[in-house]
Design a protein around this motif. Structure first.
Motif, PDB file in Angstrom:
ATOM      1  N   VAL A 151      -4.372  59.802  24.752  1.00 43.44           N
ATOM      2  CA  VAL A 151      -4.925  59.935  23.405  1.00 43.44           C
ATOM      3  C   VAL A 151      -4.219  58.975  22.443  1.00 43.44           C
ATOM      4  CG1 VAL A 151      -5.252  61.518  21.471  1.00 43.44           C
ATOM      5  CG2 VAL A 151      -5.564  62.329  23.813  1.00 43.44           C
ATOM      6  N   ASP A 152      -4.987  58.323  21.595  1.00 41.44           N
ATOM      7  CA  ASP A 152      -4.490  57.430  20.550  1.00 41.44           C
ATOM      8  C   ASP A 152      -3.751  56.211  21.098  1.00 41.44           C
ATOM      9  OD1 ASP A 152      -4.571  56.930  17.802  1.00 41.44           O
ATOM     10  OD2 ASP A 152      -2.525  57.631  17.513  1.00 41.44           O
ATOM     11  N   VAL A 153      -4.064  55.818  22.337  1.00 40.47           N
ATOM     12  CA  VAL A 153      -3.381  54.663  22.935  1.00 40.47           C
ATOM     13  C   VAL A 153      -3.772  53.360  22.245  1.00 40.47           C
ATOM     14  CG1 VAL A 153      -5.109  54.236  24.742  1.00 40.47           C
ATOM     15  CG2 VAL A 153      -2.710  53.598  25.135  1.00 40.47           C
ATOM     16  N   ALA A 154      -4.980  53.300  21.709  1.00 44.97           N
ATOM     17  CA  ALA A 154      -5.411  52.074  21.028  1.00 44.97           C
ATOM     18  C   ALA A 154      -4.495  51.752  19.854  1.00 44.97           C
ATOM     19  CB  ALA A 154      -6.858  52.203  20.552  1.00 44.97           C
ATOM     20  N   ARG A 155      -4.100  52.768  19.117  1.00 42.20           N
ATOM     21  CA  ARG A 155      -3.181  52.561  17.995  1.00 42.20           C
ATOM     22  C   ARG A 155      -1.832  52.083  18.496  1.00 42.20           C
ATOM     23  NH1 ARG A 155      -3.720  51.184  13.126  1.00 42.20           N
ATOM     24  NH2 ARG A 155      -5.471  52.652  12.993  1.00 42.20           N
ATOM     25  N   GLN A 156      -1.397  52.597  19.644  1.00 39.07           N
ATOM     26  CA  GLN A 156      -0.127  52.162  20.230  1.00 39.07           C
ATOM     27  C   GLN A 156      -0.182  50.686  20.612  1.00 39.07           C
ATOM     28  OE1 GLN A 156       1.122  54.627  23.528  1.00 39.07           O
ATOM     29  NE2 GLN A 156       2.726  53.194  24.148  1.00 39.07           N
ATOM     30  N   ASP A 167      -0.195  48.594  17.363  1.00 42.04           N
ATOM     31  CA  ASP A 167       1.138  48.547  16.746  1.00 42.04           C
ATOM     32  C   ASP A 167       2.037  47.538  17.461  1.00 42.04           C
ATOM     33  OD1 ASP A 167       0.362  50.437  14.925  1.00 42.04           O
ATOM     34  OD2 ASP A 167       1.358  52.117  15.910  1.00 42.04           O
ATOM     35  N   TRP A 168       1.930  47.469  18.779  1.00 41.96           N
ATOM     36  CA  TRP A 168       2.696  46.479  19.567  1.00 41.96           C
ATOM     37  C   TRP A 168       2.288  45.059  19.180  1.00 41.96           C
ATOM     38  CZ3 TRP A 168       0.408  43.676  23.915  1.00 41.96           C
ATOM     39  CH2 TRP A 168       1.328  42.874  24.607  1.00 41.96           C
ATOM     40  N   VAL A 169       0.989  44.835  19.041  1.00 43.35           N
ATOM     41  CA  VAL A 169       0.490  43.515  18.655  1.00 43.35           C
ATOM     42  C   VAL A 169       0.956  43.147  17.260  1.00 43.35           C
ATOM     43  CG1 VAL A 169      -1.623  42.235  18.069  1.00 43.35           C
ATOM     44  CG2 VAL A 169      -1.514  43.568  20.191  1.00 43.35           C
ATOM     45  N   GLU A 170       0.837  44.071  16.338  1.00 44.53           N
ATOM     46  CA  GLU A 170       1.210  43.809  14.948  1.00 44.53           C
ATOM     47  C   GLU A 170       2.721  43.589  14.805  1.00 44.53           C
ATOM     48  OE1 GLU A 170       0.288  46.881  12.018  1.00 44.53           O
ATOM     49  OE2 GLU A 170      -0.921  45.361  10.981  1.00 44.53           O
ATOM     50  N   LYS A 171       3.509  44.388  15.493  1.00 47.98           N
ATOM     51  CA  LYS A 171       4.965  44.261  15.433  1.00 47.98           C
ATOM     52  C   LYS A 171       5.419  42.871  15.880  1.00 47.98           C
ATOM     53  CE  LYS A 171       9.220  46.221  17.367  1.00 47.98           C
ATOM     54  NZ  LYS A 171       9.794  47.231  18.301  1.00 47.98           N
ATOM     55  N   HIS A 177     -12.262  49.473  17.228  1.00 52.46           N
ATOM     56  CA  HIS A 177     -12.073  49.898  15.847  1.00 52.46           C
ATOM     57  C   HIS A 177     -10.775  49.363  15.260  1.00 52.46           C
ATOM     58  CE1 HIS A 177     -11.559  52.624  12.387  1.00 52.46           C
ATOM     59  NE2 HIS A 177     -12.876  52.753  12.443  1.00 52.46           N
ATOM     60  N   VAL A 178      -9.668  49.510  15.988  1.00 54.90           N
ATOM     61  CA  VAL A 178      -8.378  49.115  15.401  1.00 54.90           C
ATOM     62  C   VAL A 178      -8.224  47.596  15.325  1.00 54.90           C
ATOM     63  CG1 VAL A 178      -7.219  51.246  16.080  1.00 54.90           C
ATOM     64  CG2 VAL A 178      -7.117  49.265  17.609  1.00 54.90           C
ATOM     65  N   PHE A 179      -8.877  46.867  16.223  1.00 53.51           N
ATOM     66  CA  PHE A 179      -8.716  45.407  16.226  1.00 53.51           C
ATOM     67  C   PHE A 179      -9.783  44.682  15.404  1.00 53.51           C
ATOM     68  CE2 PHE A 179      -5.862  46.186  19.790  1.00 53.51           C
ATOM     69  CZ  PHE A 179      -4.849  45.280  19.498  1.00 53.51           C
ATOM     70  N   LEU A 180     -10.820  45.380  14.991  1.00 53.61           N
ATOM     71  CA  LEU A 180     -11.912  44.703  14.288  1.00 53.61           C
ATOM     72  C   LEU A 180     -11.471  43.999  13.002  1.00 53.61           C
ATOM     73  CD1 LEU A 180     -14.826  44.027  14.690  1.00 53.61           C
ATOM     74  CD2 LEU A 180     -15.460  46.184  13.603  1.00 53.61           C
ATOM     75  N   PRO A 181     -10.644  44.595  12.164  1.00 56.76           N
ATOM     76  CA  PRO A 181     -10.215  43.864  10.959  1.00 56.76           C
ATOM     77  C   PRO A 181      -9.510  42.544  11.289  1.00 56.76           C
ATOM     78  CG  PRO A 181      -9.730  46.195  10.722  1.00 56.76           C
ATOM     79  CD  PRO A 181     -10.159  46.001  12.149  1.00 56.76           C
TER      80      PRO A 181
END
Length: 256
Positions: free
Chosen positions: A62-67, A70-74, A118-122
């Motif tokens: 669950v919620d792995v996409a956000r994880q 966050d790794w990419v953004e960091k 969803h998380v990567f679209l922006p």
């Protein structure tokens, strides 16, 4: 710019990574097996000279996409290609699998894929050119007795991808859905596919390299839907025009 590929430790995902490395994309590889990811990363870097980073996570959680995001953004990676390849199937009547097993399959095949988009679209929208490749299956074109949940998840992937492509038509982001047929990967072993279905698949099976090349070419051509292989295209067409009762009966016979 980076291309991010889920399920990239083997099979079609690994070969898609290779095809993108050939075009000098730096790579972000995501899958569960850290050992396999490390091996693939070293192999691609040494052969093609691109940067290859990897993250080992359970993509069914669950919620792995956000994880992953966050790794990419960091690390300040800029992603312009997102390939949602991770997924799996299981053969057998629906009630032979537990609720948890079916939920894990649905989470990986549908929820994680949707949330990754969803998380990567922006970030993707900020790029001059960006691409999303979602991997469905030739099973997306019909109901499939004895693989009921798997086939249904791939129908979702196909229809979600088509709708998303339309919504993004005035942006820099293109969406392509790939629907491979039988491919020489470890899928049959992991899914416990019966011998009868394996023998039928052997007659039309493509290599992961063939599927990956066609998929990447289709993505960069901004195609909405790609079915690799003539026989797979024919099968999808026949499943579309034939009465559903007939296609379901034939499929059920193969997977007995």
């Amino acid at each position: 710019m980076y291309a991010l590929i889920t399920g990239a430790s083997k099979g079609i995902g690994k070969e898609i990574a290779v095809e993108l490395a050939k075009q000098k994309y730096d790579l972000l590889l995501v899958a569960r097996s850290e050992g396999l990811l490390r091996q693939v990363a070293i192999e691609i870097h040494e052969k093609y000279g691109v940067q290859v980073q990897y993250l080992s996570v359970d993509l069914a959680s669950v919620d792995v996409a956000r994880q992953v995001f966050d790794w990419v953004e960091k690390n300040q990676f800029q992603v312009s290609v997102l390939v949602n390849n991770a997924g799996y199937g299981a053969v057998g009547n629906f009630d032979t699998y537990t609720i948890e097993q079916n939920r894990d399959m649905m989470n990986l095949n549908m929820a994680t894929l949707t949330e990754m988009c969803h998380v990567f679209l922006p970030m993707l929208k900020r790029q001059p050119k960006a691409y999303i490749m979602n991997i469905a299956s030739s099973t997306a074109y019909q109901a499939l007795p004895r693989m009921a949940v798997y086939a249904a998840t791939k129908i979702f992937v196909l229809n979600f991808s088509r709708a998303l492509k339309y919504e993004l038509k005035d942006t820099s982001v293109s969406v392509t859905c790939i629907s491979p047929g039988a491919t020489d990967t470890g899928f049959n072993d992991r899914a416990s596919v019966p011998d009868k279905a394996r023998k039928a698949a052997e007659k039309v099976a493509m290599t992961p390299q063939e599927v990956a090349k066609i998929s990447v070419e289709g993505m960069f051509a901004k195609k909405t839907e790609v079915i690799p292989g003539f026989l797979n295209k024919l099968g999808a067409f026949l499943a579309w025009i034939a009465p559903k009762a007939i296609t379901e009966n034939v499929a059920a016979g193969i997977y007995q």
